[in-house]
Each structure stands twice: as structure tokens, then as C-alpha cells.
Scaffold this active site. Structure first.
Site, PDB file in Angstrom:
ATOM      1  N   GLY A   3      74.171-109.135 -29.255  1.00 10.71           N
ATOM      2  CA  GLY A   3      74.240-110.617 -29.476  1.00 10.71           C
ATOM      3  C   GLY A   3      72.985-110.981 -30.435  1.00 10.71           C
ATOM      4  O   GLY A   3      72.239-110.210 -30.670  1.00 10.71           O
ATOM      5  N   LEU A   4      72.996-112.166 -30.731  1.00  7.50           N
ATOM      6  CA  LEU A   4      72.087-112.737 -31.834  1.00  7.50           C
ATOM      7  C   LEU A   4      70.597-112.864 -31.186  1.00  7.50           C
ATOM      8  O   LEU A   4      70.498-112.648 -29.853  1.00  7.50           O
ATOM      9  CB  LEU A   4      72.192-114.106 -32.140  1.00  7.50           C
ATOM     10  CG  LEU A   4      73.748-114.215 -32.998  1.00  7.50           C
ATOM     11  CD1 LEU A   4      73.879-115.952 -33.102  1.00  7.50           C
ATOM     12  CD2 LEU A   4      73.520-113.536 -34.248  1.00  7.50           C
ATOM     13  N   SER A   5      69.732-112.760 -31.658  1.00  6.49           N
ATOM     14  CA  SER A   5      68.217-112.943 -31.469  1.00  6.49           C
ATOM     15  C   SER A   5      68.032-114.002 -30.620  1.00  6.49           C
ATOM     16  O   SER A   5      68.470-115.257 -30.960  1.00  6.49           O
ATOM     17  CB  SER A   5      67.219-113.061 -32.763  1.00  6.49           C
ATOM     18  OG  SER A   5      65.796-113.051 -32.227  1.00  6.49           O
ATOM     19  N   GLY A   6      67.315-113.987 -29.459  1.00  4.28           N
ATOM     20  CA  GLY A   6      67.195-115.166 -28.552  1.00  4.28           C
ATOM     21  C   GLY A   6      68.294-115.500 -27.914  1.00  4.28           C
ATOM     22  O   GLY A   6      68.241-116.461 -26.954  1.00  4.28           O
ATOM     23  N   ALA A   7      69.219-114.878 -27.713  1.00  6.79           N
ATOM     24  CA  ALA A   7      70.552-115.358 -27.119  1.00  6.79           C
ATOM     25  C   ALA A   7      70.437-114.915 -25.662  1.00  6.79           C
ATOM     26  O   ALA A   7      71.208-115.331 -24.518  1.00  6.79           O
ATOM     27  CB  ALA A   7      72.016-114.473 -27.506  1.00  6.79           C
ATOM     28  N   GLY A   8      69.468-113.982 -25.138  1.00 11.55           N
ATOM     29  CA  GLY A   8      69.015-113.537 -23.969  1.00 11.55           C
ATOM     30  C   GLY A   8      69.295-112.605 -23.420  1.00 11.55           C
ATOM     31  O   GLY A   8      69.607-112.229 -22.008  1.00 11.55           O
ATOM     32  N   LYS A   9      69.723-111.699 -24.232  1.00 11.36           N
ATOM     33  CA  LYS A   9      69.886-110.188 -23.909  1.00 11.36           C
ATOM     34  C   LYS A   9      68.980-109.365 -22.979  1.00 11.36           C
ATOM     35  O   LYS A   9      69.262-109.086 -21.995  1.00 11.36           O
ATOM     36  CB  LYS A   9      70.002-109.231 -24.991  1.00 11.36           C
ATOM     37  CG  LYS A   9      71.052-109.615 -26.022  1.00 11.36           C
ATOM     38  CD  LYS A   9      71.109-108.728 -27.288  1.00 11.36           C
ATOM     39  CE  LYS A   9      69.930-108.726 -28.159  1.00 11.36           C
ATOM     40  NZ  LYS A   9      69.678-110.224 -28.846  1.00 11.36           N
ATOM     41  N   SER A  51      72.297-105.233 -32.540  1.00  8.84           N
ATOM     42  CA  SER A  51      73.392-104.420 -32.932  1.00  8.84           C
ATOM     43  C   SER A  51      74.546-104.946 -33.387  1.00  8.84           C
ATOM     44  O   SER A  51      75.649-105.290 -33.108  1.00  8.84           O
ATOM     45  CB  SER A  51      73.993-103.579 -31.536  1.00  8.84           C
ATOM     46  OG  SER A  51      74.078-104.157 -30.511  1.00  8.84           O
TER      47      SER A  51
END
Lengths: 198, 198
Positions: free
Chosen positions: A12-18, A86
Site C-alpha cells: 500500500g501507499l506510504s502512510g497507509a498504515g502498513k 511494493s
């Protein structure tokens, strides 16, 4: 069951909470007695990919290296929580194939969050810089992100809490027989978005 | 004991017999029911260090990457057999420290073989090329190899068989309590060269 490894791949995008989600999952799975390793994209870059940049080729190389290490760990009974932007479908699929070919389960979790919410949050101030052109090749702003066509699980950090997302993934693992039975019971939130792909 | 990981690090010149010895050790330890991973210098280069060359810096980076992966595996109960020329003392010592700091045992095995024997053997034809100047930065010919000052174990492939070397290392591990007790009994060959360092 505790000797069975597994790779949970958070994209997922940067900051999405992965990473936040990976931490919540790690806590729950550790409490169950599982062996856990977290492979964070940034940390792996530091240890295995220093010198690589953010071109498609370099990003793919970093993703494959995370996949290589995840595979070695998981085939030895570790539950690996890999969190990495990714952004390219092909390299994620290649990693999945290499891991499944080794007899290890692979769960792709798409951590979704609308770009306007991420720009609004901007915890690290990166989106502001990317929008100002101060950071090049920033995923979602000036670099592509290819959403998974059919993730095993999808969560949305703009509409559900970390605990809700984690519970849903754990429930999915439990139903798939990938973890033991006493993991926190799931909450009844959008359970239908997790595919029974395992 | 089977849940305790360990890193066995085989260092020595190209052709000295590191991989052959690692295979013999792997076979014996697998028979004991241990989880084993072999990290071969060349294979790791392909998967984690493509693009790196053979400068001191690049060699050190490759060694540190092998060490990073070995540490993750070993702290999850795997016995890691790492075979890499790893010519520089400092980077070997750094890897040892990072692994021991993580509570994991580290055994440095120096696989010795006199250079004239290696040139004579020259199984892969590399020494001939290196002596002819066709390969640059070739360890032992045109690039340094720093012998360990105090390896945990030292074997010499010019004076003992692979089985003898493997038995001596296994005996050492057994005495140190690092493996279970039914591993092949050691042969009485130069047992005093293995330090009781564990």
C-alpha cells in the site's frame, strides 16, 4: 500448527498504515506463541539494499530481496510480516510464486487509503514535499502504484481502526487454518472483503 | 536443544572446501532433526547483492548481508551454515558481534588450505585465470585474505578429509552443548585445534 510458516505481505501507499497494522498483527500472533519476524521495507533497504534508489528496477530488486528473506524464514516456521510499498504487481506476484513454490502460504494484504486522506494526514511530511516536487519518484504522487487485482485480504485505514483491520486478517488466517484457534476473535466489519484464498 | 539456532561461519580461500564442508555438516545436522539453511556466498550474491563487485567495500557489504539473514534465521531456531570467503577480519567480527548481541551462538570456522595446493587443484580453473591476470581482485592472488586470529575451529582440507573436518566441528558443537548428543562421534584428529569458545 506453530511450526508452519507463513508470509503476510502488506502492500500500500506510504502512510497507509502498513507498519502499524503489522505491529498489531505481530502482537496478536506473538501472544499465540508463533515465531514472528517483521520485515519492514525501509529497514530492509538499510540492511540489504543500501545504494538502491526508487526506479522501477531498484524497487523491484528491493521487493525481491525482502521476498527472498521472507521465504527462508517462513519455510523454517516463522510467520513473516513484510510491510513494503511494493508498488508493482509483477514483482509482488513473482515473490508470491517463489514463496508458494517452496510450499509456504502467502497472504497479500492490500492496505488501502485514499490519497487525499494520506495527503491530509501526512504524518512524516513526505506528501507535502512530494507535491512540492522536493521528493522525486514518490509513489502515488509522481510514481505509480498498481493496486492488487485480487488481494487475499483488503483493509482500509480511512474507514476502520487498526484493531478492526487486524482482527479481520487474523480471522481470515484462522478460517484458513493458517494459525491456531485462540487468536482474538474477529469483529464483524466488512468480513466479506477478505477472500478465502488460502 | 533443537529450537536453538546457531551460525556456523565458514571462511577461507576460494576452493578451500567451505561449501563441501558445509554440505557434510548439513547432512549430519539434518539427520539430527535440526532446521538447517545453507547460505552460500555466491548464491547470496545472486539474490541479495547483484551489482556488487569485489572491492573491499562491496565484499564487506555482501558479508554483512549474509550476516543479517543468518541472524534472522538463527534467532528463530535455524542452524545456519554460511560459507563465504569473507576475507576481512573486521567484517567477520562485526557479523559475529551482531549475532551474539542477539543471543545467538556464532562459530567461526577457518577452512585452511595452502595456496600452492589450491593452485594445484584449481577445480574451477579460477586460479589459473587469476595468475594470468584475467581475473582481478582474486582473493589470495591479487586481493588480501586476513586469516582469523582465533577462529573457534580450524580445519585444513590439505591434510584431513571432509568427514574428518566435519566430525571435529560436530564434536566441538556437541561439547559446547550447541547440538544434541547423537551426532556422529568425532574422530581423533587434531581435536586440540578447536577452541572451546562456545
Amino acid at each position: 500448527m506453530r511450526n508452519r510458516g507463513l508470509v503476510i505481505w502488506l502492500t500500500g501507499l506510504s502512510g497507509a498504515g502498513k507498519t502499524t497494522l503489522a505491529l498489531a498483527l505481530a502482537e496478536a500472533l506473538l501472544a499465540e506463541g508463533h515465531r514472528i519476524e517483521m520485515l519492514d521495507g525501509d529497514e530492509v533497504r538499510e540492511n540489504l539494499s543500501r545504494g538502491l534508489g526508487f526506479s522501477k528496477e531498484d524497487r523491484d530488486t528491493n521487493v525481491r530481496r525482502i521476498g527472498f528473506v521472507a521465504r527462508l524464514l517462513a519455510r523454517n516456521g516463522v510467520i513473516v510480516l513484510a510491510s513494503a510499498i511494493s508498488p508493482y504487481r509483477q514483482s509482488r506476484d513473482d515473490v508470491r510464486r517463489s514463496i508458494e513454490d517452496d510450499g509456504v502460504r502467502f497472504l497479500e494484504v492490500f492496505v488501502r487509503c485514499p490519497i487525499d486522506v494520506l495527503v491530509e494526514r501526512d504524518v512524516k511530511g513526505l506528501y507535502r514535499k512530494a507535491l512540492a516536487g522536493e521528493i522525486k519518484n514518490f509513489t502515488g504522487i509522481s510514481d505509480p502504484y498498481e493496486e492488487p487485482f485480487a488481494p487475499d485480504c483488503e483493509v482500509d485505514s480511512s474507514t476502520e481502526s487498526v484493531d478492526q483491520s487486524a482482527a479481520r486478517i487474523l480471522s481470515h488466517l484462522l478460517e484458513a487454518g493458517a494459525t491456531s484457534s485462540s487468536v482474538t476473535q474477529p469483529q464483524a466489519v466488512a468480513a466479506d472483503t477478505c477472500e478465502a484464498a488460502l
